[in-house]
Design an enzyme around this catalytic site. Structure first.
Site, PDB file in Angstrom:
ATOM      1  N   SER A   1       0.811  -1.217   0.000  1.00 47.59           N
ATOM      2  CA  SER A   1       0.000   0.000   0.000  1.00 47.59           C
ATOM      3  C   SER A   1       0.843   1.266   0.000  1.00 47.59           C
ATOM      4  CB  SER A   1      -0.936   0.011   1.209  1.00 47.59           C
ATOM      5  OG  SER A   1      -0.191  -0.111   2.417  1.00 47.59           O
TER       6      SER A   1
ATOM      7  N   GLU B   1     -19.153  22.294 -14.721  1.00 46.81           N
ATOM      8  CA  GLU B   1     -19.461  20.911 -15.127  1.00 46.81           C
ATOM      9  C   GLU B   1     -18.538  19.924 -14.426  1.00 46.81           C
ATOM     10  OE1 GLU B   1     -20.705  20.960 -19.669  1.00 46.81           O
ATOM     11  OE2 GLU B   1     -19.118  22.387 -19.265  1.00 46.81           O
TER      12      GLU B   1
ATOM     13  N   SER C   1     -14.356  25.933 -27.580  1.00 47.76           N
ATOM     14  CA  SER C   1     -14.448  24.684 -28.318  1.00 47.76           C
ATOM     15  C   SER C   1     -13.336  24.626 -29.350  1.00 47.76           C
ATOM     16  CB  SER C   1     -15.816  24.608 -29.005  1.00 47.76           C
ATOM     17  OG  SER C   1     -15.758  23.755 -30.131  1.00 47.76           O
TER      18      SER C   1
ATOM     19  N   LYS D   1      -8.111   3.835   2.496  1.00 48.99           N
ATOM     20  CA  LYS D   1      -7.261   5.014   2.256  1.00 48.99           C
ATOM     21  C   LYS D   1      -7.608   5.745   0.975  1.00 48.99           C
ATOM     22  CE  LYS D   1      -4.631   3.456   5.549  1.00 48.99           C
ATOM     23  NZ  LYS D   1      -5.371   2.164   5.481  1.00 48.99           N
TER      24      LYS D   1
ATOM     25  N   ASN E   1      -2.500  -1.856  13.574  1.00 48.40           N
ATOM     26  CA  ASN E   1      -3.955  -1.640  13.519  1.00 48.40           C
ATOM     27  C   ASN E   1      -4.355  -0.328  14.192  1.00 48.40           C
ATOM     28  OD1 ASN E   1      -3.850  -4.125  12.372  1.00 48.40           O
ATOM     29  ND2 ASN E   1      -4.849  -5.227  14.059  1.00 48.40           N
TER      30      ASN E   1
ATOM     31  N   LYS F   1     -18.066  29.303 -28.928  1.00 47.44           N
ATOM     32  CA  LYS F   1     -18.441  28.707 -27.645  1.00 47.44           C
ATOM     33  C   LYS F   1     -17.682  29.294 -26.461  1.00 47.44           C
ATOM     34  CE  LYS F   1     -20.915  25.735 -26.954  1.00 47.44           C
ATOM     35  NZ  LYS F   1     -20.772  24.287 -27.127  1.00 47.44           N
TER      36      LYS F   1
ATOM     37  N   THR G   1     -40.078  26.105  -9.115  1.00 44.92           N
ATOM     38  CA  THR G   1     -40.358  24.751  -8.631  1.00 44.92           C
ATOM     39  C   THR G   1     -40.682  23.944  -9.885  1.00 44.92           C
ATOM     40  OG1 THR G   1     -42.726  25.106  -8.352  1.00 44.92           O
ATOM     41  CG2 THR G   1     -41.344  25.588  -6.433  1.00 44.92           C
ATOM     42  N   HIS G   2     -40.368  22.679  -9.873  1.00 41.51           N
ATOM     43  CA  HIS G   2     -40.571  21.833 -11.065  1.00 41.51           C
ATOM     44  C   HIS G   2     -39.905  22.426 -12.311  1.00 41.51           C
ATOM     45  CE1 HIS G   2     -43.815  19.817  -8.747  1.00 41.51           C
ATOM     46  NE2 HIS G   2     -44.056  21.047  -8.343  1.00 41.51           N
TER      47      HIS G   2
ATOM     48  N   TYR H   1     -10.104  -5.911  13.290  1.00 44.98           N
ATOM     49  CA  TYR H   1      -9.394  -5.502  12.076  1.00 44.98           C
ATOM     50  C   TYR H   1      -9.375  -6.622  11.053  1.00 44.98           C
ATOM     51  CZ  TYR H   1      -5.801  -3.956   8.796  1.00 44.98           C
ATOM     52  OH  TYR H   1      -5.137  -3.599   7.643  1.00 44.98           O
TER      53      TYR H   1
ATOM     54  N   ASN I   1     -17.801  27.736 -22.785  1.00 44.24           N
ATOM     55  CA  ASN I   1     -18.412  26.632 -22.026  1.00 44.24           C
ATOM     56  C   ASN I   1     -18.113  26.714 -20.528  1.00 44.24           C
ATOM     57  OD1 ASN I   1     -19.445  25.470 -24.398  1.00 44.24           O
ATOM     58  ND2 ASN I   1     -17.495  24.422 -24.781  1.00 44.24           N
TER      59      ASN I   1
HETATM   60  N1  ARG Z   1      -1.443  -1.244   5.748  1.00 48.14           N
HETATM   61  C1  ARG Z   1      -2.394  -1.658   6.715  1.00 48.14           C
HETATM   62  C2  ARG Z   1      -3.705  -0.895   6.580  1.00 48.14           C
HETATM   63  O1  ARG Z   1      -3.729   0.107   5.976  1.00 48.14           O
HETATM   64  C3  ARG Z   1      -1.851  -1.388   8.082  1.00 48.14           C
HETATM   65  C4  ARG Z   1      -2.355  -2.341   9.101  1.00 48.14           C
HETATM   66  C5  ARG Z   1      -1.824  -3.656   8.829  1.00 48.14           C
HETATM   67  N2  ARG Z   1      -2.226  -4.579   9.825  1.00 48.14           N
HETATM   68  C6  ARG Z   1      -2.175  -5.892   9.653  1.00 48.14           C
HETATM   69  N3  ARG Z   1      -2.595  -6.603  10.610  1.00 48.14           N
HETATM   70  N4  ARG Z   1      -1.773  -6.393   8.517  1.00 48.14           N
HETATM   71  O2  ARG Z   1      -4.737  -1.310   7.049  1.00 48.14           O
END
Ligand code: ARG
Length: 460
Positions: free
Chosen positions: A22, A289, A276, A324, A109, A282, A154-155, A316, A284
């Site tokens: 990660s 948007e 455009s 994330k 964790n 144009k 409205t509407h 966990y 825009n």
């Molecule tokens: N990279 C993990 C996460 O974002 C960190 C926690 C990892 N814990 C574990 N027991 N593998 O959740």
């Protein structure tokens, strides 16, 4: 380097390592991770695991990594499992064996909960500031055209006349609630989890309140299993972000329409519109948007985390690493959209005569007339019928409100009084709406002043 491994005869497969890694996204947490570890080093000293000198070495080593990590290329190409692993590996490379003590009585964790809470707290503060900026811009835009009249819808049909500041103050209310929601989310984020261990509570008697104080948390969590399992605080943030995006998307939609040729009310600045590649004429409203479009992504992130969390067994599970990217994406899109919206609002000019003409062209005064009849003694149901017939006759003969005279009006139905002819002007009927929350001119002027005060109280 791994933070585990003793129990395994073979290392992880290359595919699993790649799949589970990660660092390419949670590297964004490095500053928070380090600040958390510095506070944790002080906690370790207080329970006698580190000497003062060891703590000092670790804190200053962590600080040197923190400074280096401000270079955006710092994490490029790293192959560590996650941000926590990187920080511990580098601490060991720089400080030597003492680094082996930094993870005493701590689990990733709780660490990931701590880091992400710190990160989200900062993003909430950034979003709150940007939101207040947008609200300031809306109030400035309202104050520029205090008497401008437009048909409210409205509407998507012309309904009743309102003042331009009244319309913008509706958005001010939405964004005020959003501001509150951000603060409520912040309060739930701002609780310190360290000391929870992996799920059962740490085996070392850390002074959790002291860690909380050092890191600016308002409180400590109550239950270690809850900490390990909980992402409610992230969902709270994503919900607050989604509601802001929802409101931004509706404002965008209004203004895309109001600045188009069919309305012609608003002129958006050249700086926030684009042309455009084919059609030379144009101009825009791409900025609006894109805000409207990004709204869908933020909703998606809220939904993604909800679905990830649903039905997970206590506590966990590695699934939770998938929190994330939704949090990061939502924060990025939210803050970018808030910044953009403010610039659009600052750039906008209202051609006041256009919405005024739209109001005069239609029968937005009908309710004012029916209510005037009710005030002079006609039962509202009959008044509604009379004005309904007046509108029908006018539509048949191509007559606008302004084409009527007092004489014709009284001739049309004896319930009308000659002075009611004044109500054929949309700006007149508004004067009957001086009820709190209404579009009466005096009420709106006061609401605008109060909004300024409220905004100042938000931001102090
Ligand atoms: N990279 C993990 C996460 O974002 C960190 C926690 C990892 N814990 C574990 N027991 N593998 O959740």
């Amino acid at each position: 380097m791994k933070l585990w491994g003793g129990r395994f005869e073979e290392g992880p497969s290359e595919v699993f390592e790649r799949f589970g890694r990660s660092i390419h996204f949670d590297g964004r947490l490095i500053d928070c991770d380090i600040r958390g570890s510095q506070a944790f080093a002080r906690a370790l000293e207080r329970v006698g695991i580190l000497t003062a000198a060891e703590r000092e070495t670790l804190v200053s080593t962590l600080e040197s990594i923190r400074v280096d990590a401000q270079n955006p290329k710092f994490l490029d190409g790293l192959m560590d499992e996650d941000v926590h692993t990187v920080v511990i590996r580098m601490t060991k490379e720089r400080a030597g064996a003492v680094a082996d003590k930094i993870h005493t009585g701590r689990s990733r964790n709780e660490q990931v909960s701590l880091d992400t809470r710190l990160w989200v707290r900062e993003e909430i503060d950034r979003a709150s500031e940007l939101l207040a900026g947008l609200m300031t811009a809306l109030l400035d835009c309202a104050a520029k055209y205090p008497d401008a009249v437009l048909p409210g819808y409205t509407h998507m049909r012309r309904a009743q006349a309102v003042l331009w500041p009244h319309y913008l103050l509706a958005y001010f209310e939405m964004f005020s609630r959003d501001f509150e929601r951000l603060q409520q989310a912040r309060a739930r984020v701002n609780v310190m989890p360290l000391g929870s261990g992996a799920l059962a509570g740490s085996g070392f008697p850390f002074d959790r309140e002291a860690i909380a104080k050092e890191l600016g948390f308002a409180a400590v969590t109550n239950n270690s299993m809850d900490v390990s399992a909980d992402r409610d605080w992230a969902l709270d943030f994503l919900y607050a972000a989604s509601t802001i995006m929802l409101h931004l998307s509706r404002l965008s939609e209004d203004w895309i329409l109001y600045s188009g040729e069919e309305w012609g009310w608003l002129e958006l600045g050249d700086g926030v519109t684009s042309g455009s590649s084919l059609m030379p004429q144009k101009k825009n409203p791409d900025s609006l948007e894109l805000i409207r479009g990004k709204c869908g992504r933020v909703f998606g992130e809220l939904n993604a985390l909800f679905v990830t969390m649903k039905g997970l067994p206590t506590t966990y599970n590695r699934d939770m690493q998938e929190d994330k990217e939704p949090i990061f994406t939502a924060a990025d899109q939210l803050n970018a959209s808030l910044e953009m919206a403010r610039v659009v609002v600052d750039s906008a000019k209202l051609h006041v005569e256009k919405p005024a003409a739209a109001a005069e062209d239609s029968w937005v005064v009908a309710t004012d007339l029916a209510e005037a009849l009710a005030r002079s003694g006609t039962a509202f149901h009959q008044a509604h019928q009379i004005v309904g017939r007046l509108v029908l006759e006018s539509v048949r003969n191509g007559k606008k409100p302004a084409d009527w005279t007092a004489e014709d009006l009284v001739k049309f139905d004896a319930a009308f009084k000659p002075e009611m002819i004044a109500l054929m002007k949309p700006s007149e009927g508004m004067k009957t709406r001086e009820i709190r929350g209404g579009t009466g001119p005096a009420t709106v002027a006061k609401a605008l002043a109060t909004a300024r005060e409220r905004l100042a109280s938000f931001t102090k």
